[in-house]
Design an enzyme around this catalytic site. Structure first.
Site, PDB file in Angstrom:
ATOM      1  CE1 TYR A 234      -3.950  -2.165   0.657  1.00 45.57           C
ATOM      2  CE2 TYR A 234      -2.544  -3.247   2.271  1.00 45.57           C
ATOM      3  CZ  TYR A 234      -3.696  -3.227   1.505  1.00 45.57           C
ATOM      4  OH  TYR A 234      -4.597  -4.253   1.587  1.00 45.57           O
TER       5      TYR A 234
ATOM      6  CE1 TYR B   5      -3.966  -3.567   5.731  1.00 38.13           C
ATOM      7  CE2 TYR B   5      -4.146  -4.775   7.799  1.00 38.13           C
ATOM      8  CZ  TYR B   5      -3.585  -4.615   6.535  1.00 38.13           C
ATOM      9  OH  TYR B   5      -2.642  -5.501   6.099  1.00 38.13           O
TER      10      TYR B   5
ATOM     11  CG  ASP C 243      -7.012   9.424   0.615  1.00 39.07           C
ATOM     12  OD1 ASP C 243      -6.787   9.088   1.792  1.00 39.07           O
ATOM     13  OD2 ASP C 243      -7.855   8.854  -0.098  1.00 39.07           O
TER      14      ASP C 243
ATOM     15  CG  ASN D  96     -11.611  -0.828   7.768  1.00 36.10           C
ATOM     16  OD1 ASN D  96     -10.453  -1.084   8.108  1.00 36.10           O
ATOM     17  ND2 ASN D  96     -12.490  -1.762   7.485  1.00 36.10           N
TER      18      ASN D  96
END
Length: 197
Positions: free
Chosen positions: A20, A76, A103, A78
């Site tokens: 990622y 992560y 972002d 979420n």
């Protein structure tokens, strides 16, 4: 209510792991990494949360410098709210001294927007943070624009920046780090007038 001596928690949002690292969704990590370099620190595993942290000071030496904890949640995107809230409580940071760098689809690539509070606009990292501690934290919104054609949003944010975008990326990450420093030193209104575009 917060005062000038309270620490700041600067949260770069992203997903852990090399797969990622260069994704659009990981621009928060990129800004946090640059800020860590600027203060001469290295990220290390937090004792109290699933995150990496760097402690230091931002700004000119003396009374004007601000104590900061830079954070990269390792949970992560979420699930970012859990580690962020644990660190906010551990370091006794008022919620209005938390800054999420992330972002933003609804801001054109190359543009920045700073604000305090507001909705999550479908951003899973913000959604998790807001659920955990309410909406009253600062945001430094790094514009990535909307996906082209019929590309799904989830696919778009988990792709690396395009070769054209990468030409400007280093400059834009640098500008975002400057915006965070300005927010801490001079307040939201001054930072907005200098950096919102």
């Amino acid at each position: 209510m917060s005062d000038a001596t309270d620490p700041w928690l600067i949260v770069g949002l992203g997903n852990p792991g090399p797969d990622y690292a260069a994704n659009r969704h990981n621009v928060g990590f990129m800004v946090a990494d640059l800020l860590a370099t600027r203060i001469g620190g290295k990220f290390k595993r937090a004792q109290k949360a699933q995150a990496q942290v760097v402690e230091g000071r931002i700004g000119p030496p003396g009374a004007a410098s601000r104590r900061v904890v830079l954070v990269k949640p390792m949970s992560y995107m979420n699930l970012s709210g859990g580690p962020v809230t644990a660190l906010r409580d551990f370091y006794k940071v008022p919620t209005d001294h938390v800054v999420a760098v992330h972002d933003e689809l609804d801001v054109d690539y190359g543009s920045l927007r700073l604000k305090l509070g507001g909705g999550d606009n479908g951003h899973n990292g913000l959604k998790s943070m807001t659920k955990a501690m309410g909406p009253d934290y600062h945001r430094v919104r790094f514009g990535i624009g909307r996906p082209p054609g019929r590309m799904q949003v989830a696919d778009f944010v988990l792709k690396d920046f395009s070769s054209t975008e990468r030409k400007e990326l280093e400059f834009l990450v640098d500008r975002s780090a400057d915006a965070v420093e300005c927010l801490l030193a001079e307040g939201l209104e001054r930072a907005q007038s200098a950096y919102n575009s």
